[in-house]
Enzyme design. Structure first.
Site, PDB file in Angstrom:
ATOM      1  N   GLU A 133      -5.440  -8.465  -0.184  1.00  0.00           N
ATOM      2  CA  GLU A 133      -6.073  -8.212   1.163  1.00  0.00           C
ATOM      3  C   GLU A 133      -7.420  -8.084   0.812  1.00  0.00           C
ATOM      4  O   GLU A 133      -7.982  -7.391  -0.063  1.00  0.00           O
ATOM      5  CB  GLU A 133      -5.570  -7.226   1.734  1.00  0.00           C
ATOM      6  CG  GLU A 133      -4.257  -7.275   2.425  1.00  0.00           C
ATOM      7  CD  GLU A 133      -3.707  -5.893   3.123  1.00  0.00           C
ATOM      8  OE1 GLU A 133      -4.644  -5.519   3.853  1.00  0.00           O
ATOM      9  OE2 GLU A 133      -2.577  -5.711   3.282  1.00  0.00           O
ATOM     10  N   GLU A 165       0.756  -1.265   0.003  1.00  0.00           N
ATOM     11  CA  GLU A 165       0.065   0.010  -0.063  1.00  0.00           C
ATOM     12  C   GLU A 165       0.691   1.270   0.054  1.00  0.00           C
ATOM     13  O   GLU A 165       0.552   2.228   0.851  1.00  0.00           O
ATOM     14  CB  GLU A 165      -0.908  -0.028   1.279  1.00  0.00           C
ATOM     15  CG  GLU A 165      -1.917  -0.941   1.070  1.00  0.00           C
ATOM     16  CD  GLU A 165      -3.130  -0.951   2.133  1.00  0.00           C
ATOM     17  OE1 GLU A 165      -2.955  -0.032   3.147  1.00  0.00           O
ATOM     18  OE2 GLU A 165      -4.185  -1.901   2.136  1.00  0.00           O
TER      19      GLU A 165
HETATM   20  O1  AHR Z   1      -5.106  -6.064   7.247  1.00  0.00           O
HETATM   21  C1  AHR Z   1      -4.966  -4.786   7.873  1.00  0.00           C
HETATM   22  C2  AHR Z   1      -4.223  -3.448   7.302  1.00  0.00           C
HETATM   23  O2  AHR Z   1      -5.126  -3.195   6.144  1.00  0.00           O
HETATM   24  C3  AHR Z   1      -3.116  -3.974   6.515  1.00  0.00           C
HETATM   25  O3  AHR Z   1      -1.939  -4.064   7.370  1.00  0.00           O
HETATM   26  C4  AHR Z   1      -2.852  -2.921   5.443  1.00  0.00           C
HETATM   27  O4  AHR Z   1      -2.086  -3.276   4.462  1.00  0.00           O
HETATM   28  C5  AHR Z   1      -4.377  -2.632   5.082  1.00  0.00           C
HETATM   29  O5  AHR Z   1      -4.508  -1.266   5.150  1.00  0.00           O
END
Ligand code: AHR
Length: 501
Positions: free
Chosen positions: A292, A173
Site C-alpha cells: 500500500e 496491518e
Molecule cells: O487503503 C486504505 C487503508 O489504509 C487500508 O484498508 C489499510 O490497510 C490502510 O490503513
C-alpha cells in the site's frame, strides 16, 4: 540557473525490476468495488457487471497485479459470503469502514475481473477474526483443480479452471489497534506461521507476504518486524510495508520530500529482514512487498462524511493536484531505485478511493493527475534500475533536513535499448538544469522529454475538465559529447526517454 548532475552507466545496476512493482489494490471500501470496478446498471457494464471504461483505463495504466479484498476490510471478512448465487449472498455490517456489504462481488468475480484487466490477482486472508482453516480452505477454493469439497464448489459456481492465485498476504496491518482482531507481534507471528504452513500444504507453489508495520511511525516499528520474522522467516517470502503521505500543517517542503521517507522506510525494513537472516543463520533472503502506498488526504476524516451502514458510500475520494502527482512520481522513483529488494508494490487504491481514477455512478470515468506519472513510469520503467547518485543543490525541509532538489532514477532495458530518466525538481520556485553523463551509452539518442507541471500547483482533473493536468512534451534535451542537458521546470516530474538502438 541551478544545475544538478547524474552519471548513467549500465554497469551500475541495482537490480532487475520485477513487473509486480506496477501493482494496485482493490478493497471493499467506499466506491472502489461498487461504482468503481463493478456497476451492473452502468451504460458501459459488460455481461458480468464490470464497467468497461474502468477496465480500459486499468489496462492503459499497465497494472500488473491487484491486491484484494483489503486492507482493513479483510480482517472481518468471511470469504464464503462472496461465493455462489448472488441473490443468496448475505448483506453484512462491515465493521472496518462501517458500511453495508452486499457481497455482490467476491473472489470469483474478482478473478474474472483480473482476467479482463490482464492483471494478476493477489489475495489477502483474514487473520483478524479468522485463521488457519479458513485461509487454507480459500486456497483450496481458488487453486485446487477439482475433486475436493471447496474446489468442487468453485466449479459449481461457474469457475471450472482454478484461479491460480500465487501471491497471498497473511492478514493486513495486524499491528494496528484499529484493526479488527489486532494482535501482538508474537500472537501474529505464530498465527501467520501456522497459516502459511497450512496454505502451502494445499498449494506448495504459493508466495507469501507477512505483515510488517502498518506505518513507520508505529511505536513498534522494527521490533514488530524482528519478532514476526523470528516466527515466520522460513515460511514467508516477503514482508509488507505501507506508507501514505500528505502535507502536514502546511509543510509542503517535507511533503515534496516524501520519497526520502520512503527510501528510509525501505532501507530500514531491508535491514530488519537481513538482521533476521543473519540471526537465524539462513541463506534464504526475504524481500519487500510495498503493498500500500500513495498520497492520502482524507484519512482521519472519513467517519464524519457519511452515515454508517450505507452501501458503497463515497468516502476517501481524494482529488489529486499537480503537486500530488509530482510526489507520486517521486515515490515511484523510490520504488524503482530499490528494485533489488522491492519486488511487489501496490498503489492504494485503483479507483475512487485514494486513487488515480475517478468515476461517477452512471457517468464517466476519468484520469486524475496522479494517473499520468504512474502510467508513464509503468510503461517505461522497465528492465533494470541503475544506480545514479545525483549531485544536486539542496532544499531544506522541516522533517528530513536538507534533501537534494533533484530526485532521479534511471532504468535501462538492455533487450530493447530503452533508457528512461525519471526526474523530479522539488523546488517550488526554481527551474533546474539536469545534466546527465551518458558516455557509457555512446549510441544513446533522445526520444522525448515529457513533463508534468503547471503554473497552478493545485490544479486538478475533474469530470468536466478531465485533461486539465496532463504531461506535456518539452523541447528535446540537447545531447552532445555524451552529455545530455534538460531543463526541469519548478515543481515538476519529468520522463526523458532515450534509445541506444
Ligand atoms: O487503503 C486504505 C487503508 O489504509 C487500508 O484498508 C489499510 O490497510 C490502510 O490503513
Amino acid at each position: 540557473m541551478d544545475k544538478a548532475s547524474i552519471v548513467v552507466d549500465p554497469a551500475f545496476k541495482i537490480g532487475d525490476i520485477d513487473p509486480r512493482i506496477r501493482g494496485s489494490f482493490v478493497e471493499h471500501l467506499g466506491r472502489c468495488v461498487y461504482g468503481g470496478i463493478y456497476e451492473p446498471d452502468h451504460p458501459s457494464a459488460d455481461e458480468d457487471g464490470f464497467r468497461t471504461d474502468v477496465l480500459e483505463l486499468t489496462r492503459e495504466l499497465g497494472v500488473t497485479a491487484v491486491r484484494y479484498p483489503g486492507g482493513n476490510f479483510v480482517s472481518g471478512y468471511n470469504w464464503e459470503d462472496g461465493i455462489g448465487p448472488k441473490a443468496d449472498r448475505p448483506r453484512r455490517l462491515e465493521l472496518a469502514w462501517k458500511t453495508l456489504e452486499t457481497n455482490q462481488v467476491g473472489v470469483d468475480e474478482f478473478a474474472a475481473w483480473c482476467r479482463k484487466a490482464a492483471t494478476e490477482p493477489i489475495m489477502a486472508v483474514n487473520l483478524g477474526t479468522r485463521g488457519v482453516a479458513e485461509a487454507a480452505e480459500l486456497v483450496e477454493y481458488c487453486n485446487h483443480p477439482a475433486g475436493s469439497y471447496w474446489s468442487d464448489q468453485r466449479v459449481r459456481n461457474g469457475a471450472k479452471d482454478p484461479h491460480g492465485v500465487r501471491l497471498w498476504c497473511l492478514g493486513n496491518e495486524m499491528d494496528g489497534q484499529w484493526q479488527i482482531g489486532h494482535k501482538t507481534a508474537r500472537e501474529y507471528g505464530l498465527l501467520a506461521a501456522e497459516t502459511a504452513k497450512a496454505m502451502r500444504m494445499v498449494d506448495p507453489s504459493l508466495e507469501l507476504v507477512a505483515c510488517g508495520s502498518s506505518h513507520r511511525r508505529m511505536p513498534t516499528f522494527a521490533s514488530w518486524e524482528a519478532e514476526v520474522l523470528e516466527h515466520t522467516y522460513d515460511v514467508v517470502d516477503y514482508v509488507s510495508l505501507h506508507s501514505y503521505y500528505a502535507p502536514r500543517n502546511g509543510d509542503v517542503a517535507s511533503f515534496l520530500a516524501s520519497g526520502v521517507d520512503m527510501d528510509e522506510m525501505i532501507e530500514a525494513v531491508v535491514a530488519s529482514c537481513d538482521y533476521a537472516r543473519a540471526k537465524l543463520g539462513r541463506s534464504k533472503r526475504i524481500d519487500l512487498s510495498y503493498d500500500e502506498w500513495n498520497v492520502w488526504y482524507s484519512g482521519g476524516s472519513w467517519q464524519d462524511t457519511v452515515d454508517p451502514w450505507t452501501e458503497a458510500p463515497p468516502i476517501l475520494q481524494d482529488e489529486y493536484s499537480v503537486m500530488d502527482a509530482v510526489v507520486v512520481g517521486s515515490l515511484l522513483n523510490s520504488l524503482l531505485r530499490h528494485a533489488d529488494r522491492v519486488k511487489i508494490a501496490c498503489f492504494a487504491q485503483l479507483v475512487n478511493v485514494i486513487a488515480p481514477m475517478t468515476t461517477e455512478n452512471g457517468g464517466p470515468a476519468w484520469r486524475q493527475s496522479s494517473y499520468h506519472p504512474m502510467a508513464l513510469a509503468f510503461a517505461h520503467g522497465v528492465g533494470a534500475a541503475l544506480r545514479v547518485e545525483p549531485v544536486s543543490p539542496l532544499v531544506s525541509t522541516p522533517l528530513y533536513g536538507d534533501v537534494p532538489q533533484l530526485d532521479a532514477t534511471v532504468t535501462y532495458d538492455e533487450s530493447s535499448g530503452a533508457v528512461a530518466v525519471f526526474a523530479v525538481n522539488r523546488s517550488l520556485t526554481e527551474p533546474l538544469v539536469l545534466s546527465a553523463d551518458l558516455r557509457s551509452l555512446p549510441s544513446a539518442r533522445v526520444v522525448e522529454h515529457v513533463a508534468l507541471f503547471d503554473s497552478d500547483r493545485d490544479a486538478i482533473n475533474t469530470k468536466d475538465a478531465p485533461d486539465r493536468v496532463v504531461p506535456r512534451t518539452q523541447p528535446a534535451p540537447s545531447l552532445a559529447d555524451g552529455r545530455l542537458e534538460a531543463e526541469l521546470p519548478p515543481l515538476s516530474w519529468s520522463l526523458i526517454r532515450l534509445t541506444t538502438t
